[in-house]
Design a protein around this motif. Structure first.
Motif, mmCIF file in Angstrom:
data_model
loop_
_atom_site.group_PDB
_atom_site.id
_atom_site.type_symbol
_atom_site.label_atom_id
_atom_site.label_comp_id
_atom_site.label_asym_id
_atom_site.label_seq_id
_atom_site.Cartn_x
_atom_site.Cartn_y
_atom_site.Cartn_z
ATOM 1 N N ARG A 45 2.353 2.001 -3.522
ATOM 2 C CA ARG A 45 1.412 2.617 -4.458
ATOM 3 C C ARG A 45 1.172 4.084 -4.112
ATOM 4 N N PRO A 94 -6.317 -5.414 -7.084
ATOM 5 C CA PRO A 94 -5.994 -5.890 -5.726
ATOM 6 C C PRO A 94 -4.490 -5.982 -5.505
ATOM 7 N N LEU A 95 -4.104 -5.871 -4.243
ATOM 8 C CA LEU A 95 -2.688 -5.856 -3.910
ATOM 9 C C LEU A 95 -1.975 -7.143 -4.310
ATOM 10 N N ILE A 129 0.842 -1.211 0.000
ATOM 11 C CA ILE A 129 0.000 0.000 0.000
ATOM 12 C C ILE A 129 0.870 1.251 0.000
ATOM 13 N N VAL A 153 -8.303 -2.370 3.229
ATOM 14 C CA VAL A 153 -7.550 -3.141 2.237
ATOM 15 C C VAL A 153 -7.047 -4.447 2.842
ATOM 16 N N GLU A 211 2.912 -2.548 -7.997
ATOM 17 C CA GLU A 211 2.364 -1.402 -7.257
ATOM 18 C C GLU A 211 2.991 -0.093 -7.734
ATOM 19 N N SER A 213 -9.185 2.009 -6.326
ATOM 20 C CA SER A 213 -8.164 1.315 -7.108
ATOM 21 C C SER A 213 -7.712 0.030 -6.439
ATOM 22 N N PHE A 214 -7.828 -0.048 -5.118
ATOM 23 C CA PHE A 214 -7.447 -1.280 -4.426
ATOM 24 C C PHE A 214 -8.455 -2.399 -4.688
ATOM 25 N N GLU A 215 -9.675 -2.031 -5.136
ATOM 26 C CA GLU A 215 -10.639 -3.038 -5.560
ATOM 27 C C GLU A 215 -10.437 -3.394 -7.033
#
Length: 278
Positions: free
Chosen positions: A33, A172-173, A30, A69, A91, A167-169
């Motif tokens: 990014r 995804p990480l 996280i 997240v 990322e 954007s994390f959806e």
């Protein structure tokens, strides 16, 4: 030297059953990014801002985004070092896809001011723009600051932060997109985005360019009718006055177009992220 296994065992002895590696990996992804985004986006810092301030802003955002997240991340984490390294590279790329469109639009807006000063024959009067860490013309800095204030005034920075959360959806990480021939639409969209920078520049500077072009025509006709008049020397004063007057008369139009281009850029960011995951 820091030891994950020893630290994990120490936490277990204290009764804190925390997966230390999981939290560090998710937090690091996280942070990567968000930090790359903060390098490009002016209102989150930009390149000239000291690194400690950018890191502080990134950590503050990390604390906001970490809970949702991390709860949505899968329980199984990759253990191979190569996969983890690839996730961090991914990322960084996602951060660039989010931050670069806004950077491009601000560069285009500043270029509009530079073009106006060039046509006013005042391109040599340059000052330092701390937001970009480079020299710019007078109206270049003015247009850039106007765009930055307009972006925040319209509340688009909140939409942008909401877009980062979404954007994390979208990406995804712990997922790695498959780089297949279908990535071509992503490259085409990036090329289109760079071309839009020139369109922004021409569109915002068009009223002044047209007015100065008409002034050049009138001065040329005056030189033909009355050759004794020093039209070249008169042109400096006339173009400077006409350019400055038209900039302030067209501020309402410029503000409206800024709103259109900012909204379009935020939509483009979502399109880029969707294309990245295909």
């Amino acid at each position: 030297m820091f030891n994950f296994s020893g630290s994990q065992a120490y936490l277990d002895k204290l009764g804190l059953h925390i997966d230390l590696l999981r939290h560090l990996l998710i937090g690091g992804l996280i942070f990567t990014r968000l930090f790359v985004i903060s390098i490009f986006v002016p209102f989150l810092g930009g390149r000239p801002v000291p690194g400690r301030i950018r890191i502080s802003v990134t950590v503050a955002l990390l604390m906001i985004f970490y809970g949702p997240v991390a709860s949505a991340a899968p329980a199984m984490l990759p253990e191979q070092g190569g996969v983890i390294f690839g996730l961090f590279l991914k990322e960084m790329l996602v951060g660039m896809l989010i931050g670069m469109p806004l950077a491009f639009i601000f560069y285009g807006i500043q270029s509009a001011g530079n073009m106006i000063d060039n046509q006013r024959q005042l391109a040599n009067a340059r000052i330092f723009n701390p937001a970009l860490g480079s020299q710019a013309s007078l109206f270049g800095v003015f247009f850039y600051q106007l765009a930055l204030v307009s972006f925040v005034t319209l509340g688009l920075h909140r939409m942008f932060l909401h877009g980062i959360a979404m954007s994390f959806e979208t990406v995804p990480l712990l997922s790695v997109p498959k780089f297949v021939p279908g990535v071509n639409p992503l490259l085409e969209q990036v090329i289109r985005l760079t071309a839009d920078t020139l369109i922004v520049c021409l569109q915002l500077s068009a009223p002044v360019l047209v007015a100065i072009f008409i002034a050049d025509l009138i001065l040329g006709l005056t030189n033909r009718v009355a050759p004794m008049i020093n039209v070249f020397e008169m042109g400096f004063a006339i173009k400077g006055f006409v350019g400055t007057l038209l900039v302030f008369l067209s501020l309402e139009l410029v503000f409206g177009q800024l709103q259109v281009w900012f909204s379009k850029t935020l939509e483009v960011i979502q399109v880029l992220l969707r294309l990245f995951t295909q």
